[in-house]
Design an enzyme around this catalytic site. Structure first.
Site, PDB file in Angstrom:
ATOM      1  N   ASN A 196       0.747  -1.007  -0.100  1.00 13.41           N
ATOM      2  CA  ASN A 196      -0.064  -0.105   0.115  1.00 13.41           C
ATOM      3  C   ASN A 196       0.765   1.179   0.026  1.00 13.41           C
ATOM      4  O   ASN A 196       2.079   1.235   0.626  1.00 13.41           O
ATOM      5  CB  ASN A 196      -0.864   0.188   1.064  1.00 13.41           C
TER       6      ASN A 196
ATOM      7  N   GLU B 143      -2.895  -4.900  -3.150  1.00 14.60           N
ATOM      8  CA  GLU B 143      -3.359  -5.855  -4.134  1.00 14.60           C
ATOM      9  C   GLU B 143      -3.260  -5.037  -5.643  1.00 14.60           C
ATOM     10  O   GLU B 143      -2.960  -5.750  -6.711  1.00 14.60           O
ATOM     11  CB  GLU B 143      -4.619  -6.089  -4.054  1.00 14.60           C
TER      12      GLU B 143
END
Length: 131
Positions: A39, A52
């Site tokens: 992130n 992701e």
């Protein structure tokens, strides 16, 4: 390197100065290559990037468009699941039966699900037929 180890390693690179919640993700592409992401927060919330999404972007940048396995890890007391947006992003590149493992650095607890279990009734390209 295992997906868990790859996700845990890249998690340490997360840029999370606002939440202090670092997340790492590793995905295995159809070729067997592992791509990772972490992130990246931005002071102008919500302009950051999820782990992701970063892993998917790396896979696509390398010329691959199919994922076969996912691992997500965070330093939380229980495993962290992908957010709704990332569930849709994962479903764009993976079949419903793709295994998704969610883990934590706090203990050995893992949750195991498939993309279909994470995102039942996913919006997909079949919805676009005839558009």
């Amino acid at each position: 390197m295992s997906l868990k180890a790859a996700a845990a390693a890249v998690r340490r690179n997360a840029h999370a100065p606002y939440s202090n919640f670092q997340v790492g993700a590793a995905i295995r592409a159809a070729s067997g290559t592992v791509y990772v992401g972490c992130n990246v927060e931005n002071v102008a919330y919500p302009e950051g990037t999820c782990a992701e999404a970063g892993a998917i972007a790396a896979m696509v940048a390398a010329g691959e468009t199919k994922l076969t396995e996912v691992y997500v890890i965070a330093g939380s007391p229980m495993p962290v699941s992908p957010c709704g947006g990332c569930r849709q992003k994962l479903a764009e590149f993976g079949a419903g039966e793709v295994p998704v493992t969610m883990g934590t650095t706090a203990n050995d607890t893992e949750w195991h699900m498939t993309l279909s279990e994470l995102l039942p009734g996913a919006f997909n390209k079949d919805h676009m037929d005839g558009a």
